[in-house]
Design a protein around this motif. Sequence first.
Motif, PDB file in Angstrom:
ATOM      1  N   ALA A 289      55.798  83.104  52.539  1.00  0.00           N
ATOM      2  CA  ALA A 289      55.127  83.722  53.029  1.00  0.00           C
ATOM      3  C   ALA A 289      55.746  84.383  54.293  1.00  0.00           C
ATOM      4  O   ALA A 289      56.851  83.554  55.017  1.00  0.00           O
ATOM      5  CB  ALA A 289      53.696  82.954  53.559  1.00  0.00           C
ATOM      6  N   CYS A 290      55.564  85.532  54.728  1.00  0.00           N
ATOM      7  CA  CYS A 290      56.271  86.351  55.885  1.00  0.00           C
ATOM      8  C   CYS A 290      55.463  86.995  56.664  1.00  0.00           C
ATOM      9  O   CYS A 290      54.477  87.594  55.986  1.00  0.00           O
ATOM     10  CB  CYS A 290      57.452  87.063  55.448  1.00  0.00           C
ATOM     11  SG  CYS A 290      57.301  88.056  54.397  1.00  0.00           S
ATOM     12  N   ASP A 291      55.682  87.002  57.877  1.00  0.00           N
ATOM     13  CA  ASP A 291      54.547  87.655  58.851  1.00  0.00           C
ATOM     14  C   ASP A 291      54.873  89.044  58.671  1.00  0.00           C
ATOM     15  O   ASP A 291      54.014  90.057  58.929  1.00  0.00           O
ATOM     16  CB  ASP A 291      54.851  87.035  60.241  1.00  0.00           C
ATOM     17  CG  ASP A 291      54.278  85.887  60.497  1.00  0.00           C
ATOM     18  OD1 ASP A 291      53.481  85.315  59.701  1.00  0.00           O
ATOM     19  OD2 ASP A 291      55.147  84.873  61.333  1.00  0.00           O
ATOM     20  N   GLY A 292      56.165  89.810  58.423  1.00  0.00           N
ATOM     21  CA  GLY A 292      56.435  91.037  58.358  1.00  0.00           C
ATOM     22  C   GLY A 292      56.177  91.560  56.884  1.00  0.00           C
ATOM     23  O   GLY A 292      55.606  91.096  56.243  1.00  0.00           O
ATOM     24  N   PRO A 293      56.765  92.925  57.001  1.00  0.00           N
ATOM     25  CA  PRO A 293      56.221  93.703  55.366  1.00  0.00           C
ATOM     26  C   PRO A 293      57.467  93.063  54.538  1.00  0.00           C
ATOM     27  O   PRO A 293      58.447  92.628  54.563  1.00  0.00           O
ATOM     28  CB  PRO A 293      56.728  94.891  55.914  1.00  0.00           C
ATOM     29  CG  PRO A 293      57.618  94.923  56.960  1.00  0.00           C
ATOM     30  CD  PRO A 293      57.238  93.726  57.786  1.00  0.00           C
ATOM     31  N   ALA A 320      63.606  89.712  61.337  1.00  0.00           N
ATOM     32  CA  ALA A 320      62.482  90.396  62.258  1.00  0.00           C
ATOM     33  C   ALA A 320      61.045  89.826  61.328  1.00  0.00           C
ATOM     34  O   ALA A 320      60.313  90.311  61.834  1.00  0.00           O
ATOM     35  CB  ALA A 320      62.455  91.823  62.387  1.00  0.00           C
ATOM     36  N   GLY A 321      61.280  89.251  60.215  1.00  0.00           N
ATOM     37  CA  GLY A 321      60.118  88.646  59.615  1.00  0.00           C
ATOM     38  C   GLY A 321      59.875  88.958  58.397  1.00  0.00           C
ATOM     39  O   GLY A 321      58.899  89.017  57.767  1.00  0.00           O
ATOM     40  N   GLY A 322      60.621  90.244  57.858  1.00  0.00           N
ATOM     41  CA  GLY A 322      60.358  90.776  56.441  1.00  0.00           C
ATOM     42  C   GLY A 322      61.002  89.912  55.464  1.00  0.00           C
ATOM     43  O   GLY A 322      61.630  88.927  55.460  1.00  0.00           O
TER      44      GLY A 322
END
Length: 478
Positions: A289-293, A320-322
Motif C-alpha cells: 500500500a502506498c499513499d501516492g499514485p 514521494a510515495g508512489g
Amino acid sequence: MNRRVLSVTSEYVPLVKTGGLADVAGALPSALAEHDWDMRTLLPAYPGLIARLGDVTQVWADDALFGGQARVLMGRLDAATVLLLNAPHLYDRDGGPYGNPHDFADNPQRFAALSWVAAQIAQSGTSDGWTPEIVHCHDWQAGFAPAYMALCLPSAARSVITIHNIAFKGEAPAAMLGSLRLPIEAFNSDSLEYWGNLSSLKAGLVHADAITTVSPTYAEELMRPQYGFGLEGLLKHRAADFHGILNGVDETQWNPETDPHIARHFNKSTLAHKQHNRTALMAEFGLVACDGPCAIVVSRLTDQKGMDLLVEAIPDFLQAGGCLAVLGSGDPHIEQDLKSLAQSNPGRVGLRIGYDEALSHRMFAGGDLVLVPSRFEPCGLTQLYGLRYGCVPVVALTGGLADTVINATPMALQDKSATGIQFHPVDALAFGQALRRAVSLHQNKKTWTAVQKKGMSQVLGWGASAASYADLYESLIV
C-alpha cells in the motif's frame, strides 16, 4: 452498393499483434462499414491463423510467389472479412511476424510478396468477383504495393499508405531489385533508391496516391529532420497529399463498464469502484500500500519510448510515495535496468517482462497514472486507454500525445478542461518534474477526480477518424 477497399497489413487484432498497428488495422473495417465502405484485410497466414478463421474459401492462387506456392484464403472474423496469404515457405515459421530475437533474413521477400499479392488483387480481383477501388497499405510491410501498382501491375485502383512509425523503413540491398520484381529503371532517387539501397516505405511514399499518418502533430513533425529519418524532404514535397488522421480506440474492447478482464466495472459516475481494481493490481504485482499514485507502464522497453528516462526519473517518484507496475519487453539493457530497479525497491516496483493483453486491461483499470515519456510517438494508444479508464496520462509533448492529452496547467485546471500532464523537453529532468506535479495533483482528491472524469468524457472512438478516411478515399476516386 458499398465502395470497396483492401487493407494490407502485417498485423491485425485479434489475430496477431506486436504494437498499435494491429489495433488500428483491426478497428478500421467495422468503423468504415458505417460509411458504406466494404473493407477486406489482407495479411500473412502466420502459424495458427487459418484455424482461427474456421471456414475459409480460396479466392486467389499463385504457384510461384517469391519461391513457392501461395493461396489467399478468405474467412470471416466477427463481422469483418479477412484474407490470409497462405505461403508456408514465407510465413510458416516460429519467431513472431518478423523474427525473434533478430529479423528474418528474407523479410524483404516476405513482405514484398504481401505487397505483390495486394497489387495483383487490385488489378484482377479475387475469384468471387471482388475488386478494390482503394488499396490502403500500412507501414513498410506493405510499402511496395503502391510501387507495384504504379510500375508493374497497373489497375484502376488508387493507393493510400499510412505511416505508423517512420523509424522502420523496410530497407533492403539494391542487389535485391530484380528478385523483388522491381524494375531496374526505377532505381533512382525519385523512385525506389534510398541512400544506395531499397526502402519499401520510401517506395510507398513516392508512388501512393495519398499518404496519411496517425496524428496531425506527427504529420507536422515528420517534415523536420529530427523526426523524418531522412524522408522529411520527400514528405515536404508531397505535403499536399499528406494527411494527419488521429487514431481512435475500439470502445467495445476498451470499456471499463463491460471489460471482462477487470476486477470491478466502473464508469465516471461510479469512479470509486476503480479502487477495487487498484487493490487487485497492486496485489498482482506484489506492491505494498502506498499513499501516492500507482503508476503503470505498458510499453515496448526502448529508448524511443523513453524507458531510459523512466529508470532515471522514477526513484524520486517512489520516494514521494508512489509505486510502479511495468509490463513490456524490449532492449536487453533497459530490461536489465528495470529488473535492478525492481530488485532495489521491493514492494514499490513490480515488473513483468513480455506482453499480456488481459493484464494490460487490468493495469489501466487499476492504475492512477499511465506514463508515456516517448521521445517521439506517432499517435499512441496507451494514453487513450488511460483516458478511458480514469488512469491519468503523463506524456511527453510530441506527436499524438500532444494531440490527445490536455495539459493540467493552472488555467486548464480552473476551467476543468485538463485530462493529463504533459512535459517538455523530453528529458529526465522534465519527466521528473511532471511526476512531481502528478503526485501533488493526486493529493488534491477533488481536483484529481475532476481530471479523471474529464478524461473519461473524451470522445476517443473511430467515428471522426473513419469519416476522414472515407472522405479521403472518396476524393481519390471521384
